[in-house]
Design a protein around this motif. Structure first.
Motif, PDB file in Angstrom:
ATOM      1  N   TYR A  70      -7.749  -1.438   0.550  1.00 14.02           N
ATOM      2  CA  TYR A  70      -6.575  -2.170   0.075  1.00 14.02           C
ATOM      3  C   TYR A  70      -6.647  -3.636   0.529  1.00 14.02           C
ATOM      4  O   TYR A  70      -6.402  -4.560  -0.257  1.00 14.02           O
TER       5      TYR A  70
ATOM      6  N   TYR B  81      -0.953   9.543   3.079  1.00 18.13           N
ATOM      7  CA  TYR B  81      -1.192   9.888   4.481  1.00 18.13           C
ATOM      8  C   TYR B  81      -0.115  10.837   4.994  1.00 18.13           C
ATOM      9  O   TYR B  81      -0.406  11.878   5.601  1.00 18.13           O
TER      10      TYR B  81
ATOM     11  N   PHE C 256      -6.949   7.568   6.007  1.00 19.09           N
ATOM     12  CA  PHE C 256      -5.893   6.606   5.671  1.00 19.09           C
ATOM     13  C   PHE C 256      -6.332   5.179   6.000  1.00 19.09           C
ATOM     14  O   PHE C 256      -6.172   4.262   5.192  1.00 19.09           O
TER      15      PHE C 256
ATOM     16  N   PRO D  47       0.803  -1.233   0.000  1.00 18.41           N
ATOM     17  CA  PRO D  47       0.000   0.000   0.000  1.00 18.41           C
ATOM     18  C   PRO D  47       0.838   1.286   0.000  1.00 18.41           C
ATOM     19  O   PRO D  47       0.615   2.176   0.818  1.00 18.41           O
TER      20      PRO D  47
ATOM     21  N   PHE E 124      -6.615   8.207  -2.655  1.00 21.52           N
ATOM     22  CA  PHE E 124      -7.515   7.415  -1.831  1.00 21.52           C
ATOM     23  C   PHE E 124      -8.832   7.110  -2.519  1.00 21.52           C
ATOM     24  O   PHE E 124      -9.438   6.074  -2.289  1.00 21.52           O
TER      25      PHE E 124
ATOM     26  N   HIS F 290     -13.754   9.549   2.437  1.00 21.21           N
ATOM     27  CA  HIS F 290     -12.689  10.419   1.914  1.00 21.21           C
ATOM     28  C   HIS F 290     -13.247  11.791   1.544  1.00 21.21           C
ATOM     29  O   HIS F 290     -12.610  12.821   1.753  1.00 21.21           O
TER      30      HIS F 290
ATOM     31  N   GLY G  55      -8.730   3.824   3.592  1.00 23.08           N
ATOM     32  CA  GLY G  55      -7.983   3.472   2.377  1.00 23.08           C
ATOM     33  C   GLY G  55      -7.311   2.118   2.524  1.00 23.08           C
ATOM     34  O   GLY G  55      -7.310   1.303   1.598  1.00 23.08           O
ATOM     35  N   MET G  56      -6.754   1.861   3.736  1.00 21.19           N
ATOM     36  CA  MET G  56      -6.135   0.561   3.999  1.00 21.19           C
ATOM     37  C   MET G  56      -7.183  -0.549   4.014  1.00 21.19           C
ATOM     38  O   MET G  56      -6.902  -1.685   3.606  1.00 21.19           O
TER      39      MET G  56
ATOM     40  N   GLN H 126      -1.125   4.689  -0.373  1.00 25.97           N
ATOM     41  CA  GLN H 126      -1.864   5.076   0.837  1.00 25.97           C
ATOM     42  C   GLN H 126      -0.930   5.692   1.869  1.00 25.97           C
ATOM     43  O   GLN H 126      -1.236   6.739   2.460  1.00 25.97           O
TER      44      GLN H 126
END
Lengths: 123, 207
Positions: free
Chosen positions: B90, A39, B83, A32, A82, B187, B86-87, A35
Motif C-alpha cells: 500500500y 487483518y 498484514f 488502507p 491482500f 501471503h 500488505g501495508m 488491509q
C-alpha cells in the motif's frame, strides 16, 4: 474511476470485454481500509476456530468440517484483499490456472482421504 | 550477460508502477503460475499427512507432541506479517519508499520470529526423541511443516536482497514488480500456514 482504467487497458490489449471474472480490477483506496478489515477478520476467524476446538463445541467430524470451512474463508480473504487477485494489465489470466489448481489440490487431498476409508479398520 | 540498471520506460502511467511496463507485468503473471505449482507441492504433502496422520505405531500421538501456545504465537506472527506486507505494498503504491521499507523490515522481523519459534519447537521435539524416523505420522508432519518453514526462511533471505536493491535503486518498475511478487509469495505462505494450523494442529487437538 477504476472501471475507466481497466477499460482503457482492455481496449489497448484485447479490444473486447471477454469473461467478467477475469476483468482486471485494481485496488486504489486512499486509506488502507481493506488491509485493516482483512487483518481483523483473519484474527477473528483464527480465534473462532481455536475457541471452537478448545470448547469442543461440536462433535469431532462436524468440528473438523467447520474449522476447515473457516480456513477456506480466510484463504479467500487473503487472496481477494491482500493478494489483489484480479490485478493485471490485460485480462487477469492467473485466475483460471489458480482455480484449476484448487480443483487438483482439493481432488488430491479429498480422494486420498476417501480411498483410505476403505482400509480395514477404517481411516 | 548485460543487466540494465536503468529502469525501463513507463508505458502505461495510469497503472501502478509494477504493472506499468508490459515486460515486467508479464513476470507477475508468471509468478502466479509458480504459486499454483507450489500450491500443488503443498497439496501433495497435505494428502500424505492426511493419509498417515493416524499411523502412529509406537510413537506419540498428535495431542502428546503439539504445544498450542507456540503454535498460536506462530499463527499470530504470520497473520500480522501478512498484514504488514500488505501495508508495505500500500505504501509502495503511494510512492512512499521509506514507509514501504519500514513495513517490510517489520514483516521480516516477524518472519524471523516465526522461524525461530518453529526451530525451537522442532529442536525440543528432537531432544525428546521425537524425530521423523519414529512413525509415518511424524514423517508427514515434519516434512509438511518443515517445507513451509523452509519457504518462510527463503522468503526472508529474498526480501533482504530486495531491501538492498530498493535502497540503491529506489522505486522503479523493476523493483516494485519484485516487491509485489514477494508480497504474493508471503501471503501465499500465510494461506498455507492457516491450513497447517487448522488441519495439523487444531485437528490434532480434536482427535
Amino acid at each position: 474511476m477504476a472501471s475507466d482504467t481497466t477499460e482503457g487497458i482492455w481496449d489497448e490489449e484485447r479490444g473486447e470485454p471477454g469473461f467478467a471474472f477475469i476483468q482486471p480490477r485494481f485496488q486504489e483506496e486512499k486509506f488502507p481500509t481493506p488491509q485493516v478489515v482483512g487483518y481483523i477478520l483473519s484474527l477473528v476467524l483464527t480465534f473462532a476456530s481455536f475457541i471452537l476446538v478448545e470448547d469442543r463445541a461440536l462433535p469431532a467430524s462436524a468440528l473438523l468440517v467447520t474449522i476447515l470451512g473457516l480456513a477456506v474463508i480466510q484463504a479467500a480473504l487473503q487472496l481477494g484483499i491482500f493478494m489483489h487477485l484480479r490485478e493485471s494489465r490485460g485480462p487477469a489470466w492467473q485466475v483460471i490456472p489458480l482455480f484449476l489448481g484448487f480443483l487438483i489440490a482439493g481432488g488430491l487431498i479429498g480422494m486420498s482421504i476417501w480411498i483410505m476409508m476403505f482400509k480395514w479398520g477404517g481411516y | 550477460m548485460n543487466i540494465p540498471v536503468n529502469p525501463p520506460k513507463v508505458e502505461s502511467p495510469h497503472l501502478p508502477l509494477e504493472f506499468s511496463v508490459k515486460q515486467e507485468s508479464i513476470k507477475i503473471t508468471g509468478f502466479w503460475m509458480f504459486l499454483v505449482s507450489d500450491m500443488l507441492i503443498f497439496a501433495s504433502l497435505f494428502s500424505v499427512f492426511a493419509v498417515y496422520r493416524s499411523h502412529i505405531v509406537f510413537g506419540p500421538t498428535p495431542n502428546q507432541i503439539f504445544h498450542y501456545a507456540p503454535t498460536l504465537l506462530e499463527t499470530l506472527l504470520l497473520l500480522t506479517s501478512s498484514f504488514t506486507v500488505g501495508m508495505a505494498i500500500y505504501a509502495m503504491r503511494n510512492d512512499r519508499q521509506k514507509a514501504m521499507m519500514t513495513w517490510l523490515v517489520v514483516t521480516l522481523m516477524m518472519g524471523a520470529a516465526f522461524v525461530t519459534t518453529e526451530i525451537h519447537e522442532f529442536v525440543g521435539d528432537v531432544s525428546h526423541g521425537i524425530t521423523w524416523h519414529v512413525s509415518s505420522f511424524l514423517s508427514g508432519f515434519f516434512i509438511l511443516v518443515g517445507t513451509h518453514g523452509a519457504h518462510v526462511s527463503f522468503g526472508i533471505v529474498w526480501a533482504v536482497t530486495l531491501l538492498f536493491q530498493l535502497s540503491r535503486r529506489g522505486l522503479t518498475p523493476v523493483t516494485t514488480r519484485k516487491l509485489y511478487t514477494f508480497s504474493l509469495y508471503w501471503h501465499f505462505l500465510d494461506i498455507v500456514w492457516v491450513f497447517i494450523f487448522t488441519f495439523v494442529y487444531l485437528y490434532g487437538k480434536i482427535t
